[in-house]
Design a protein around this motif. Sequence first.
Motif, mmCIF file in Angstrom:
data_model
loop_
_atom_site.group_PDB
_atom_site.id
_atom_site.type_symbol
_atom_site.label_atom_id
_atom_site.label_comp_id
_atom_site.label_asym_id
_atom_site.label_seq_id
_atom_site.Cartn_x
_atom_site.Cartn_y
_atom_site.Cartn_z
ATOM 1 N N THR A 1 -3.434 -2.608 -5.798
ATOM 2 C CA THR A 1 -4.377 -2.510 -4.689
ATOM 3 C C THR A 1 -4.645 -1.045 -4.362
ATOM 4 N N ILE A 2 -5.693 -0.829 -3.577
ATOM 5 C CA ILE A 2 -6.019 0.521 -3.119
ATOM 6 C C ILE A 2 -6.676 0.398 -1.738
ATOM 7 N N ALA A 3 -6.359 1.347 -0.863
ATOM 8 C CA ALA A 3 -6.989 1.402 0.450
ATOM 9 C C ALA A 3 -8.386 1.996 0.296
ATOM 10 N N VAL A 4 -9.357 1.416 0.990
ATOM 11 C CA VAL A 4 -10.730 1.908 0.932
ATOM 12 C C VAL A 4 -11.302 2.002 2.350
ATOM 13 N N ASP B 1 1.214 0.073 -3.338
ATOM 14 C CA ASP B 1 -0.141 -0.247 -3.805
ATOM 15 C C ASP B 1 -0.203 -0.304 -5.328
ATOM 16 N N ARG B 2 0.500 0.599 -5.983
ATOM 17 C CA ARG B 2 0.493 0.593 -7.452
ATOM 18 C C ARG B 2 1.114 -0.679 -7.998
ATOM 19 N N ALA B 3 2.237 -1.113 -7.408
ATOM 20 C CA ALA B 3 2.904 -2.339 -7.874
ATOM 21 C C ALA B 3 2.022 -3.564 -7.669
ATOM 22 N N ALA B 4 1.262 -3.587 -6.576
ATOM 23 C CA ALA B 4 0.429 -4.735 -6.262
ATOM 24 C C ALA B 4 -0.954 -4.658 -6.900
ATOM 25 N N LEU C 1 -8.447 -3.142 2.280
ATOM 26 C CA LEU C 1 -7.630 -3.154 1.074
ATOM 27 C C LEU C 1 -8.429 -3.837 -0.023
ATOM 28 N N ALA C 2 -8.409 -3.260 -1.202
ATOM 29 C CA ALA C 2 -9.168 -3.822 -2.319
ATOM 30 C C ALA C 2 -8.295 -3.870 -3.562
ATOM 31 N N ALA D 1 -0.215 -10.548 -4.448
ATOM 32 C CA ALA D 1 -0.307 -9.090 -4.477
ATOM 33 C C ALA D 1 -0.081 -8.521 -3.081
ATOM 34 N N VAL D 2 -0.667 -9.163 -2.084
ATOM 35 C CA VAL D 2 -0.508 -8.708 -0.699
ATOM 36 C C VAL D 2 0.937 -8.877 -0.251
ATOM 37 N N LEU D 3 1.570 -9.976 -0.622
ATOM 38 C CA LEU D 3 2.974 -10.206 -0.267
ATOM 39 C C LEU D 3 3.868 -9.143 -0.903
ATOM 40 N N LEU D 4 3.675 -8.876 -2.186
ATOM 41 C CA LEU D 4 4.458 -7.846 -2.873
ATOM 42 C C LEU D 4 4.246 -6.491 -2.211
#
Length: 150
Positions: A145-148, A140-143, A101-102, A114-117
Amino acid sequence: MGSTGEHAPAPTGKGDDTEYSYRGNRYGMPPAGPGSVPGFGRRFAALFFDWLLSLGAASFFAAPGSQDAANLALLIFAVQGVVLLSLFGTTIGKRLVGIGLAPTGERALFWPAAVLLRTVLLCLVIPAVVYDRDQRGLHDRAAGTIAVRI
């Protein structure tokens, strides 16, 4: 446009289909290999492994198949997600299938927040199944983040 002889502007990469030539293009990620956005199958497998591990752990404390076991499994899933993603950027299931996760940099959230949200929204399920062209779920959009792929 029309009879005055004006021409349509050349594609700029913003707001047209060239911006979406592959998953993660908008975030400067490669189309394949490490750092690229994984497909649905890989992400689903990671979720499946993490949930299976959570169910297994919950079965030590509650009768398998009971509502208590299901609730405990969800709690274990959430806690292991927040802790492992905050510390290592991946969970056991994600690691097994080669996903991390990035942050995208679009949100000014402290990483554990961000991870908690993201994890709370993932546990609600619906935000995870509604996703965009980059296959980023609403969680992911709310936090931000994006999976990589790792």
